[in-house]
Enzyme design. Structure first.
Site, PDB file in Angstrom:
ATOM      1  N   ASP A  94       0.839  -1.194   0.000  1.00 21.83           N
ATOM      2  CA  ASP A  94       0.000   0.000   0.000  1.00 21.83           C
ATOM      3  C   ASP A  94       0.877   1.247   0.000  1.00 21.83           C
ATOM      4  OD1 ASP A  94      -2.333   1.811   0.715  1.00 21.83           O
ATOM      5  OD2 ASP A  94      -3.312  -0.133   0.914  1.00 21.83           O
ATOM      6  N   HIS A 101      -3.795   5.888   3.664  1.00 19.35           N
ATOM      7  CA  HIS A 101      -4.453   4.711   3.087  1.00 19.35           C
ATOM      8  C   HIS A 101      -3.826   3.414   3.602  1.00 19.35           C
ATOM      9  CE1 HIS A 101      -5.838   1.943  -0.142  1.00 19.35           C
ATOM     10  NE2 HIS A 101      -6.835   2.793  -0.298  1.00 19.35           N
ATOM     11  N   SER A 107     -11.150  -0.853  -0.877  1.00 19.64           N
ATOM     12  CA  SER A 107      -9.868  -0.857  -0.167  1.00 19.64           C
ATOM     13  C   SER A 107     -10.059  -1.208   1.301  1.00 19.64           C
ATOM     14  CB  SER A 107      -9.204   0.518  -0.247  1.00 19.64           C
ATOM     15  OG  SER A 107      -8.570   0.715  -1.475  1.00 19.64           O
TER      16      SER A 107
END
Length: 650
Positions: free
Chosen positions: A51, A107, A433
């Site tokens: 990520d 994220h 996600s």
């Protein structure tokens, strides 16, 4: 390069898109009891997350009470070594423009903590969603691979990260990124995941956020668990109250207590027909509308949701009502806005527009109602969750499963701050996600209990035990409030506790994928890209896609006189001396027969096979795609496989 020894393939650099906690309790995981306790919270399992990096100082990554990593671990810490510990056992980065693996976007921190974050009391966002944050596998180890420096990831970095994760010794790979490809050999995540699968590594990937349009699902290889997104039963409610006393419930994470309940002028910039961007509250468009001191109605799209609020605030607006686009309709999101906001559905947005057009002095206010738990409609398929069928392999039903992906509270890389001067080291965001790491965590729990299960066995257990009903009715789609089809739900909504005891599994050995790949009519060189060795498909007995021993059926009927026969093999992982009988829900226009209709297992790990014959009926079906299911039922277990059929002669 092609003439060099060892050359396999080369392609131009491309970019991959990132597919952006009460949720563990919603999944039936509770402290000191049940499956969570039985699985020891994923202890000893290593989850690799590829990520945007990690914020290592967050309490979600504390190693208090954590054992050292397993002896097989070969990874390293490319931080200052003090940043890694028995929880965060390895961190690497592959972004050449960066000098360290710190997460600059949040994220990666969010997805890692969703999969395996420790229990952190007092988690909240601006005082909402209070409780204990927890990842799905809180005692699993984490290995972080930074392949992205922004909301895109380069393919070369991603492949390097996957190769390194395999070499380091992860058990589960969690990948919340991807792109739509027309062929599996063009999908380099599929290529990397194939190598991982061969090493016994389970790979979970997000399905994408391009729903509800059909044929948008990404990461569709059969050796990947492809995860769509669904809602949970928590809302952070904010209600728009109009001057005519109509009320419309929406959501927002930012709920300022000082916002007055008095009515304020309400304006819709989209009334300016000469500016096509005005309805989206595009910054320059607000120069043509007086929004000072007013509540502004803005349309979803074109710009980021929070950026719309920034634009309204910069233009002097007091608050914003964000209305959905037609495609998303009912999927409302609780974002960390910078001013008072409520995000309402498309239909409610239209009603607000009607009210504005009905009076010369429209007014409104927003009443903030805080955290509400107990939405009986949940889980509902998120409108943004990408839908099947899969372009790359229509004979494999995708997505495989859905899991929590809407308004998920998890760790954040920096402290959120707004004008109330309240801070939060957690954030609430949405996307496949977020659903992907939930399933990565579930896989880690299953791996902890069943270390001998293959990636295909874990996937089968997750799929065949999935929930397909809620309150006695079919799961619904958020954008329509109608029953969801299998191209939205896959096998259904994940049920971790049931997956721990599936009864039967559909296992697939790595070698079983070779006849499948040859059956896709790929060239020898294209198949070699997966296996990394020479292949001659003319020497292989290829199979049709639907013949793969997959836990679902996706078939195509080309004529009304064509009968198709497919076989499956199941392995008993339940009890010895178990008998299963078949029940069939035939898709419209199709007769489905199973032989034998009863499976009798005398031993655990015993394998038995059955054949399914699909015969089109004389009566023409009313739709191109139709769905049903096949269930093997014993005294203790129900093993369900969804069926979808496409009538190409329709």
């Amino acid at each position: 390069m092609e003439k060099m020894e060892g050359f396999v393939s080369a392609r131009p650099e491309v970019l991959l898109d990132l597919h952006t906690t009460h949720s563990v309790n919603f999944l039936g995981l509770n402290q000191n009891m049940g499956f969570w306790n039985d699985s020891n919270y994923g202890k000893g399992v290593i989850i690799g997350v590829i990520d945007t990096g990690i914020f290592p100082d967050h309490p979600s990554f504390s190693d208090d009470g954590m054992p050292p990593p397993p002896a097989k671990w070969k990874g390293k810490c490319e931080f200052d070594v003090t940043k890694c510990n028995n929880k965060l056992i390895g961190v690497r980065y592959f972004e050449s423009s960066q000098i360290d693996p710190w997460d600059e976007l949040g994220h990666g921190t969010h997805t890692a903590s969703t999969a395996a974050g420790r229990l952190v009391p007092g988690a909240n966002i601006f005082g909402n969603a209070n409780g204990t944050a927890a990842g799905v596998a809180p005692l699993a180890h984490l290995a972080i691979y930074k392949a992205c420096s922004s909301f895109v990831c380069t393919l070369s970095n991603f492949l390097a990260a996957m190769d390194m994760a395999i070499e380091d010794g992860v058990d589960v790979l969690s990948i919340s990124a991807g792109r739509l490809e027309l062929n599996l050999y063009e999908d380099y995540i599929a290529l990397g995941a194939y190598s991982a699968m061969e090493k016994g590594i389970f790979v979970s990937c997000s399905a994408g956020n391009s729903g509800p349009t059909s044929f948008t699902v990404s990461n569709g290889a059969p050796w990947i668990l492809t995860v769509g997104a669904s809602t949970i039963d928590r809302k952070i409610k904010a209600t728009a109250v109009l001057g005519n006393n109509q009320e419309f419930d929406g959501q927002s994470a930012f709920q300022p207590s000082e916002f007055p309940p008095t009515q304020l002028p309400l304006v819709y910039p989209g009334s300016n027909a000469s500016d096509i961007l005005a309805e989206y509250c595009y910054p320059s468009s607000l120069n043509n509308t007086n929004v000072t001191g007013k509540i502004v109605l803005c349309q979803f799209g074109i710009t980021d949701r929070i950026d719309k609020g920034r634009a309204v605030k910069a233009a002097g607006g007091a608050a914003m009502i964000l209305m959905n686009s037609r495609s998303l309709d009912n999927t409302t999101l609780a974002d960390a806005h910078v001013l008072p906001v409520t995000h309402v559905s498309y239909v409610d947005g239209l009603k607000i527009q009607e009210y504005i057009n009905s009076t010369t002095t429209p007014t409104a206010t927003i009443v903030f109602k805080g955290t509400i738990i107990g939405d009986d409609h949940a889980p509902v398929v998120a409108g943004f969750s990408s839908r099947g069928p899969s372009y790359a392999s229509r004979g494999i039903l995708k997505p495989d499963i859905i899991g929590p992906g809407v308004n998920i509270l998890a760790a954040w890389h920096t402290s959120l701050e707004n004008k109330t001067n309240t801070n939060s080291t957690f954030n609430m965001i949405s996307g496949t996600s977020m659903s992907c790491p939930h399933l990565s965590g579930v896989a880690a729990l299953l791996k902890s209990v069943h270390p001998d299960w293959s990636p295909a066995a874990i996937k089968s257990a997750i799929m065949t035990t999935a929930d397909v009903l809620n309150l006695g009715s079919n799961l619904i789609e958020d954008e329509t409030d109608l029953p969801a089809d299998v191209f939205a739900t896959g096998a259904g909504h994940v049920n971790p506790s049931k997956a721990n005891d599936p009864g039967l599994i559909y296992d697939i050995e790595p070698s079983d994928y070779l006849p499948y790949l040859c059956g896709l009519n790929y060239t020898n060189r294209q198949v070699m890209m997966f296996l990394q060795r020479k292949v001659n498909c003319s020497e292989i007995t290829s199979i049709l896609e639907s013949q793969l021993n997959y836990p679902s059926f996706s078939i195509q009927i080309r004529s009304n006189s064509e009968a198709l026969v497919y076989s499956r093999t199941v392995t008993n992982v339940g009890q010895a001396n178990s008998t299963y009988r078949v029940e069939i829900d035939s898709p419209q226009g199709l007769d489905v027969k199973v032989e034998p209709a009863t499976l009798v297992f005398s031993e655990v790990k015993q394998k038995l096979s059955y054949q399914v014959t699909f015969t089109p009926l004389a009566t023409r079906p009313s739709t191109i795609y139709n769905q049903g299911s096949l269930r093997w039922i014993s005294e203790k277990h129900i093993v369900r496989s969804p069926i979808v059929v496409r009538f190409s002669f329709f």
